[in-house]
Design an enzyme around this catalytic site. Structure first.
Site, PDB file in Angstrom:
ATOM      1  N   ASP A 103       0.828  -1.218   0.000  1.00 42.94           N
ATOM      2  CA  ASP A 103       0.000   0.000   0.000  1.00 42.94           C
ATOM      3  C   ASP A 103       0.850   1.251   0.000  1.00 42.94           C
ATOM      4  O   ASP A 103       0.397   2.314   0.404  1.00 42.94           O
ATOM      5  CB  ASP A 103      -0.933   0.003   1.218  1.00 42.94           C
ATOM      6  N   LYS A 154       4.979   2.726  15.610  1.00 37.47           N
ATOM      7  CA  LYS A 154       3.902   3.620  16.065  1.00 37.47           C
ATOM      8  C   LYS A 154       4.091   4.123  17.498  1.00 37.47           C
ATOM      9  O   LYS A 154       3.316   3.807  18.408  1.00 37.47           O
ATOM     10  CB  LYS A 154       2.549   2.921  15.893  1.00 37.47           C
ATOM     11  N   ASP A 213       1.682   6.569   1.540  1.00 35.03           N
ATOM     12  CA  ASP A 213       0.892   5.429   2.004  1.00 35.03           C
ATOM     13  C   ASP A 213      -0.554   5.774   1.640  1.00 35.03           C
ATOM     14  O   ASP A 213      -1.133   6.687   2.216  1.00 35.03           O
ATOM     15  CB  ASP A 213       1.077   5.296   3.527  1.00 35.03           C
TER      16      ASP A 213
HETATM   17  N1  GDD Z   1      -0.348 -11.294   3.794  1.00 31.67           N
HETATM   18  C1  GDD Z   1      -0.553 -10.439   4.781  1.00 31.67           C
HETATM   19  N2  GDD Z   1      -0.983 -10.901   5.997  1.00 31.67           N
HETATM   20  N3  GDD Z   1      -0.327  -9.124   4.568  1.00 31.67           N
HETATM   21  C2  GDD Z   1      -0.528  -8.269   5.609  1.00 31.67           C
HETATM   22  C3  GDD Z   1      -0.972  -8.696   6.858  1.00 31.67           C
HETATM   23  C4  GDD Z   1      -1.228 -10.098   7.061  1.00 31.67           C
HETATM   24  O1  GDD Z   1      -1.622 -10.560   8.128  1.00 31.67           O
HETATM   25  N4  GDD Z   1      -1.085  -7.594   7.670  1.00 31.67           N
HETATM   26  C5  GDD Z   1      -0.715  -6.552   6.933  1.00 31.67           C
HETATM   27  N5  GDD Z   1      -0.401  -6.943   5.666  1.00 31.67           N
HETATM   28  C6  GDD Z   1       0.078  -6.113   4.565  1.00 31.67           C
HETATM   29  C7  GDD Z   1      -0.834  -4.945   4.280  1.00 31.67           C
HETATM   30  O2  GDD Z   1      -1.731  -5.281   3.216  1.00 31.67           O
HETATM   31  C8  GDD Z   1       0.132  -3.871   3.827  1.00 31.67           C
HETATM   32  O3  GDD Z   1       0.431  -3.979   2.459  1.00 31.67           O
HETATM   33  C9  GDD Z   1       1.410  -4.188   4.606  1.00 31.67           C
HETATM   34  O4  GDD Z   1       1.297  -5.553   5.009  1.00 31.67           O
HETATM   35  C10 GDD Z   1       1.617  -3.277   5.840  1.00 31.67           C
HETATM   36  O5  GDD Z   1       0.492  -3.426   6.692  1.00 31.67           O
HETATM   37  P1  GDD Z   1      -0.394  -2.174   7.151  1.00 31.67           P
HETATM   38  O6  GDD Z   1      -1.514  -2.707   7.953  1.00 31.67           O
HETATM   39  O7  GDD Z   1      -0.689  -1.295   6.006  1.00 31.67           O
HETATM   40  O8  GDD Z   1       0.608  -1.476   8.155  1.00 31.67           O
HETATM   41  P2  GDD Z   1       0.775   0.068   8.502  1.00 31.67           P
HETATM   42  O9  GDD Z   1       0.512   0.930   7.330  1.00 31.67           O
HETATM   43  O10 GDD Z   1      -0.007   0.352   9.736  1.00 31.67           O
HETATM   44  O11 GDD Z   1       2.336   0.139   8.867  1.00 31.67           O
HETATM   45  C11 GDD Z   1       3.305  -0.437   8.036  1.00 31.67           C
HETATM   46  O12 GDD Z   1       3.626   0.395   6.936  1.00 31.67           O
HETATM   47  C12 GDD Z   1       4.242   1.660   7.283  1.00 31.67           C
HETATM   48  C13 GDD Z   1       4.542   2.380   5.998  1.00 31.67           C
HETATM   49  O13 GDD Z   1       3.371   2.662   5.325  1.00 31.67           O
HETATM   50  C14 GDD Z   1       4.551  -0.724   8.878  1.00 31.67           C
HETATM   51  O14 GDD Z   1       5.437  -1.504   8.094  1.00 31.67           O
HETATM   52  C15 GDD Z   1       5.222   0.572   9.328  1.00 31.67           C
HETATM   53  O15 GDD Z   1       6.428   0.291  10.017  1.00 31.67           O
HETATM   54  C16 GDD Z   1       5.527   1.435   8.098  1.00 31.67           C
HETATM   55  O16 GDD Z   1       6.093   2.681   8.510  1.00 31.67           O
HETATM   56 MG    MG Z   2      -0.273   0.703   5.460  1.00 36.05          MG
END
Ligand code: GDD
Ligand code: MG
Length: 351
Positions: A103, A154, A213
């Site tokens: 994403d 976070k 993002d």
């Molecule tokens: N297959 C799979 N299974 N994918 C997952 C799962 C899961 O259980 N959980 C999350 N994802 C995928 C999401 O679809 C996304 O593409 C990615 O892993 C990151 O998960 P998010 O839920 O979007 O996390 P976030 O946005 O709160 O935080 C993450 O991204 C930030 C940057 O945008 C973290 O990696 C942060 O450290 C980072 O700064």
């Molecule tokens: Mg995200």
């Protein structure tokens, strides 16, 4: 080289757009995010890309037929978290590989990321990007030698040690997989990276490339407009309508002679624009969209198959795939029209 894209999330904040399509299949300037990412991976010589899926995994099946890179879908029966997903989808990998959050829209030079990782010679390298509010992300301070000092996912607002955050692009040595316990959900950000930082085997690569993002309606609209404007260095499909007009139209587009199209704008294949309609500036119109007579569309994104009634006025709006806007409606910034009930429009992408 192999790569893994994490595409398992539900994209809850992007509902109702994600009720029919998982977030990574939403189009950005008429090419799905995942298609854009596959092209970038093919460009740096990736020969196999694994899509780590969970939510609506079958929606990704059509990507397996791509020719320039082998695409494989790995499904989790229940969400394994980011770390568990990497461990499961990359099991058996015996060489260095890339991991990308599904994403995050960026044009960071992957060649540079891979070669920097080789020079750091750590167990993994994380691309870092500056943000105004680091509390919503993984915060990653580094020392003068780019070694990650700690990884704080976070942190409470106002407590982040730096504004450099995890940009969601990693290069990983296969040995990292041994750190991920199987059989339960694991967060790479909360468990694996902090342990690696404590051991001094994790590196951070600061990047000033475009980064977004696109998890909310506002950022999804922004992503589309940034691609149109060129702020994100990514192609917009179609040919130029006229030299210098910054309007790109794909095959089979029919524009009424007295319609007004102001760039930057993009119009997808098979779309019709009715008499005296006005499109743009800052409009992404998908494929097979019907724009009624006298309709006005600016600063908006219309997904494939949308139907905009005559004299409707849209400014700052997202219309889901096959979504309908009644004639004469006036919709302003923040409005999101749900996808239509008909067949799901999967973006055709990349032509
Ligand atoms: N297959 C799979 N299974 N994918 C997952 C799962 C899961 O259980 N959980 C999350 N994802 C995928 C999401 O679809 C996304 O593409 C990615 O892993 C990151 O998960 P998010 O839920 O979007 O996390 P976030 O946005 O709160 O935080 C993450 O991204 C930030 C940057 O945008 C973290 O990696 C942060 O450290 C980072 O700064
Ligand atoms: Mg995200």
């Amino acid at each position: 080289m192999k790569a893994l894209i994490l595409v398992g999330g539900e994209g809850t904040r992007l509902r109702p757009l994600t009720t029919t399509l998982p977030k990574p299949l939403l189009p950005v300037a008429n090419v799905s995010f995942v298609e854009r990412t596959l092209r970038r991976l093919a460009e740096v010589g990736c020969d196999e890309v694994v899509l780590s899926t969970c939510y609506k995994s079958e929606a990704f099946d059509h990507l397996a037929q791509r020719s320039e890179v082998r695409v494989r879908t790995v499904v989790e029966s229940e969400p394994l978290g980011t770390g568990g997903a990497i461990g499961w989808a990359a099991r058996g990998f015996d060489e260095r590989f890339l991991v990308l959050n599904g994403d995050v829209l960026t044009d960071v030079d992957l060649e540079w990321v891979i070669s920097s990782h080789a020079a750091f010679a750590g167990e993994a390298t994380i691309v870092l990007t500056p943000v105004d509010d680091p509390s919503r992300f993984g915060v990653v301070p580094t020392d003068d030698g780019s070694r990650v000092i700690e990884f704080v996912e976070k942190p409470a607002p106002g407590t982040a040690p730096t504004n450099m955050i995890n940009a969601g692009t990693y290069v990983v040595e296969p040995g990292m997989l041994e750190r991920i316990p199987s059989g339960r959900a694991v967060s790479v950000e909360r468990e694996v990276f902090p342990a690696m930082a404590a051991e001094g085997v994790l590196f951070g690569l600061a990047s000033d490339a475009y980064w977004l993002d696109f998890g909310t309606h506002a950022t999804y609209l922004q992503a589309n407009l940034d691609c149109l404007s060129g702020a994100l260095r990514e192609p917009v499909p179609g040919r130029e309508l006229s030299p210098g007009a910054a309007v790109r139209v794909d095959d089979g587009v029919e524009v009424a002679p007295d319609a007004d199209i102001a760039g930057p704008a993009a119009i997808g294949a098979g779309t019709t624009v009715g008499a005296a309609a006005s499109i743009g500036p800052d409009a992404v119109v998908g494929a097979d969209v019907v724009i009624g007579e006298g309709a006005e569309v600016a600063r908006s994104v219309l997904l494939d198959g949308a139907v905009i009634g005559a004299a409707a006025r849209l400014d700052g709006v997202i219309v889901g795939g096959g979504g309908a806007v009644a004639s004469g409606s006036v919709l302003g910034p923040g409005s999101v029209v749900p996808p239509g009930a008909g067949p799901v429009h999967v973006p055709r992408g990349g032509r």
